[in-house]
Scaffold this motif. Structure first.
Motif, short mmCIF file in Angstrom:
data_model
loop_
_atom_site.label_atom_id
_atom_site.label_comp_id
_atom_site.label_asym_id
_atom_site.label_seq_id
_atom_site.Cartn_x
_atom_site.Cartn_y
_atom_site.Cartn_z
N GLY A 12 0.85 -1.20 0.00
CA GLY A 12 0.00 0.00 0.00
C GLY A 12 0.88 1.24 0.00
N ALA A 15 -0.73 7.66 1.29
CA ALA A 15 0.08 8.64 2.04
C ALA A 15 0.96 7.96 3.09
CB ALA A 15 -0.85 9.65 2.71
N ASP A 35 1.72 -1.54 -4.76
CA ASP A 35 0.38 -0.95 -4.72
C ASP A 35 -0.43 -1.43 -5.91
OD1 ASP A 35 -0.85 1.75 -3.07
OD2 ASP A 35 -1.94 1.02 -4.84
N THR A 173 0.09 -3.60 -8.99
CA THR A 173 0.33 -4.95 -8.47
C THR A 173 -0.48 -5.18 -7.21
OG1 THR A 173 2.59 -4.80 -9.30
CG2 THR A 173 2.15 -6.53 -7.69
N ALA A 203 -2.50 -0.58 3.97
CA ALA A 203 -3.44 -0.73 2.85
C ALA A 203 -4.71 0.09 3.03
CB ALA A 203 -3.77 -2.20 2.66
N ILE A 223 -16.33 14.45 -1.83
CA ILE A 223 -15.69 15.76 -1.82
C ILE A 223 -16.33 16.55 -2.95
CG2 ILE A 223 -13.48 16.98 -1.78
CD1 ILE A 223 -12.05 14.32 -1.76
C1 LIG Z 1 -12.78 13.17 2.05
C2 LIG Z 1 -11.64 13.03 3.00
C3 LIG Z 1 -11.09 14.18 3.56
C4 LIG Z 1 -10.03 14.08 4.45
N1 LIG Z 1 -9.50 15.23 4.95
C5 LIG Z 1 -8.40 15.16 5.74
C6 LIG Z 1 -7.79 16.36 6.18
O1 LIG Z 1 -8.23 17.46 5.85
N2 LIG Z 1 -6.69 16.24 6.97
C7 LIG Z 1 -6.17 15.03 7.34
O2 LIG Z 1 -5.19 15.00 8.06
N3 LIG Z 1 -6.73 13.87 6.91
C8 LIG Z 1 -7.82 13.91 6.12
N4 LIG Z 1 -8.39 12.76 5.64
C9 LIG Z 1 -7.78 11.47 5.97
C10 LIG Z 1 -6.56 11.17 5.10
O3 LIG Z 1 -6.81 11.49 3.77
C11 LIG Z 1 -6.18 9.72 5.29
O4 LIG Z 1 -5.88 9.55 6.66
C12 LIG Z 1 -4.95 9.29 4.49
O5 LIG Z 1 -5.07 9.66 3.16
C13 LIG Z 1 -4.78 7.79 4.66
O6 LIG Z 1 -3.78 7.30 3.81
P1 LIG Z 1 -3.50 5.75 3.70
O7 LIG Z 1 -2.15 5.62 3.10
O8 LIG Z 1 -3.75 5.08 5.00
O9 LIG Z 1 -4.64 5.17 2.74
P2 LIG Z 1 -4.73 5.18 1.15
O10 LIG Z 1 -4.31 6.47 0.59
O11 LIG Z 1 -6.08 4.69 0.80
O12 LIG Z 1 -3.64 4.13 0.71
C14 LIG Z 1 -3.82 2.73 0.78
C15 LIG Z 1 -3.14 2.14 -0.42
O13 LIG Z 1 -3.13 0.72 -0.31
C16 LIG Z 1 -3.27 0.19 -1.61
N5 LIG Z 1 -3.75 -1.19 -1.49
C17 LIG Z 1 -4.84 -1.60 -0.83
N6 LIG Z 1 -4.98 -2.94 -0.91
C18 LIG Z 1 -3.93 -3.37 -1.62
C19 LIG Z 1 -3.53 -4.64 -2.07
N7 LIG Z 1 -4.21 -5.75 -1.78
N8 LIG Z 1 -2.40 -4.74 -2.82
C20 LIG Z 1 -1.70 -3.63 -3.13
N9 LIG Z 1 -2.04 -2.39 -2.74
C21 LIG Z 1 -3.15 -2.25 -2.00
C22 LIG Z 1 -4.28 1.13 -2.26
O14 LIG Z 1 -4.25 1.06 -3.66
C23 LIG Z 1 -3.85 2.48 -1.71
O15 LIG Z 1 -2.95 3.14 -2.59
C24 LIG Z 1 -9.48 12.82 4.77
C25 LIG Z 1 -10.02 11.66 4.21
C26 LIG Z 1 -11.08 11.76 3.33
C27 LIG Z 1 -11.64 10.51 2.73
#
Ligand SMILES: Cc1cc2nc3c(=O)[nH]c(=O)nc-3n(C[C@H](O)[C@H](O)[C@H](O)COP(=O)(O)OP(=O)(O)OC[C@H]3O[C@@H](n4cnc5c(N)ncnc54)[C@H](O)[C@@H]3O)c2cc1C
Length: 380
Positions: A12, A15, A35, A173, A203, A223
């Motif tokens: 994953g 961010a 990813d 992937t 993830a 959004i």
């Molecule tokens: C509308 C909205 C507004 C927000 N506003 C704010 C804000 O203003 N300030 C703030 O601090 N936070 C905010 N957040 C929260 C913030 O955006 C999230 O906390 C952050 O983006 C989380 O990132 P992540 O890497 O955990 O998840 P993700 O960005 O979803 O990354 C997970 C990754 O895992 C990959 N993946 C999943 N399963 C698999 C698999 N089986 N094999 C390979 N890859 C896989 C996916 O493709 C993805 O790229 C907001 C969230 C949303 C939805």
């Protein structure tokens, strides 16, 4: 590394995972990132042009040190990347003085000595006229250290720097399964099987599919972007309408930021106390429905007069929710082969760089720079 393909795999690259991969590679650790999509994609939680950064984390007092550390690392990331990722334009938290948003911000500021300015309703109207339509008892809390981050560019920057530091990156992937084996883990994709000493599963909303047993549920969060109506164009840029969260009736929170970087005014509505709409992350269907924007649109003539009540653009984002609203970061059961990171609860972007560092510290079995016990996956 005889018999192993790498020291660590990061599954994953949103961010959090991208930031972890950057930190690991920068420390000289042999790392592979995977990813199912391309960095900066619109199917997870890290897209939509902007994310609010603030130090006054009202969600948990222990998040303030994480936000402070994250800000230092955001600056490092943008310096290494060579492009601005954080726009330090300040932020505004609005609501009753003893309420969730303004009240919570004031409490966090008091406890942690964060510089904020309390704006009386009169001062708030004078400084930010676009936010003038407020009940008499609503105040503003201005946090000068707040601002907006650029989500897609930040993810691409971290993955790019990780690559430059030696990480191998496999995009497009999908990881189908992770199997813990003696001394390490097997990371299975349709194309291959990677043998690694440790795996970091970042993830996002898909976390529960790869590491069953974690109480992480996935919800839709639309959004929306709105344009000013003809004759009302002034005062809707970021300088006049800085990033904000505003408590309104019914326990709801209107949030957003002024037009910037080619985007119209960005807005969202959080429905505290109401059950959000689940979203199955296994489908990539992000089709927009009228209910994604109609309620918010109907509020605008009263709350932000001058904006059209029909959006110019709508996107669907998703987030992962845990029972206590806090992230899930750590080693389930203390397993030395597995680190998990998820449950963003819609407030995790600002902490992404600090979380990347925390994940790299976990991989290296180093004591964390911040007290992260409240995020443990074993707390449930
Ligand atoms: C509308 C909205 C507004 C927000 N506003 C704010 C804000 O203003 N300030 C703030 O601090 N936070 C905010 N957040 C929260 C913030 O955006 C999230 O906390 C952050 O983006 C989380 O990132 P992540 O890497 O955990 O998840 P993700 O960005 O979803 O990354 C997970 C990754 O895992 C990959 N993946 C999943 N399963 C698999 C698999 N089986 N094999 C390979 N890859 C896989 C996916 O493709 C993805 O790229 C907001 C969230 C949303 C939805």
């Amino acid at each position: 590394m005889a018999g192993w393909d790498a020291e660590v795999a990061v599954v994953g690259l949103g961010a959090w995972g991208a930031s972890a991969l950057w930190q690991l590679a920068a420390r000289g650790i042999e790392a592979v990132g995977l990813d199912r999509h391309e960095p900066g994609h619109p199917f997870g939680s890290s897209h939509g042009g902007s994310r609010m950064f603030r130090v006054t984390c009202l969600e948990h007092p222990h998040l303030v040190p994480l936000a402070r550390r994250s800000l230092e690392l955001w600056h490092q990331l943008e310096q290494a990347h060579g492009q601005q990722l954080f726009v330090p334009a300040g932020g505004l938290l609005i609501g009753p003085e003893d309420g969730l948003i303004a009240g919570g911000t004031l409490r966090a500021a008091r406890v942690h000595g964060i510089e904020v300015e309390t704006l009386t309703p009169a001062l708030l109207r004078e400084r930010f006229p676009r936010q003038a339509a407020l009940p008499a008892d609503h105040i503003g809390v201005w946090e000068p250290s707040a601002g907006i981050l650029r989500p897609e560019e930040s993810v691409r920057a971290a993955v790019g720097l990780a690559r430059a530091a030696g990480a191998r990156v496999h995009t497009g992937t999908r990881v189908d399964a992770i199997e813990l084996v003696p001394g390490g883990a097997l990371v299975r994709t349709a194309q291959t099987e990677l043998r690694v000493r440790q795996v970091v599963v970042a993830a996002g909303a898909w976390l529960g599919f790869l590491v069953p047993g974690l109480p992480v549920e996935t919800y839709r969060m639309p959004i929306t972007w709105f344009r000013p109506r003809a004759g009302h164009e002034d005062g809707f840029g970021l300088a006049d309408l800085p990033v904000f969260m505003r408590e309104i009736e019914g326990g709801r929170v209107l949030w957003g930021n002024g037009a910037e970087n080619g985007h119209d005014v960005k807005l969202g509505l959080e429905e505290h106390g109401r059950v959000p709409t689940p979203l199955d992350p296994l489908t990539d269907d992000r089709a927009v429905r009228p209910e994604d924007w109609t309620e918010l649109g109907s509020l605008l003539p009263e709350k932000l007069p001058g904006l059209a009540d029909v959006p110019s653009k709508v996107a669907v984002c998703m987030y992962a929710k845990t029972p206590d609203g806090q992230f899930v970061i750590g080693r389930p059961g203390g397993d030395s082969r597995l680190v998990v990171a998820g449950g963003c609860n819609a407030h995790g972007f600002k902490h992404a760089t600090g979380i990347g560092e925390l994940l790299a510290d976990l991989v290296q079995h180093k004591p964390a720079a911040i007290d992260a016990g409240f995020l443990s996956p074993d707390r449930f």
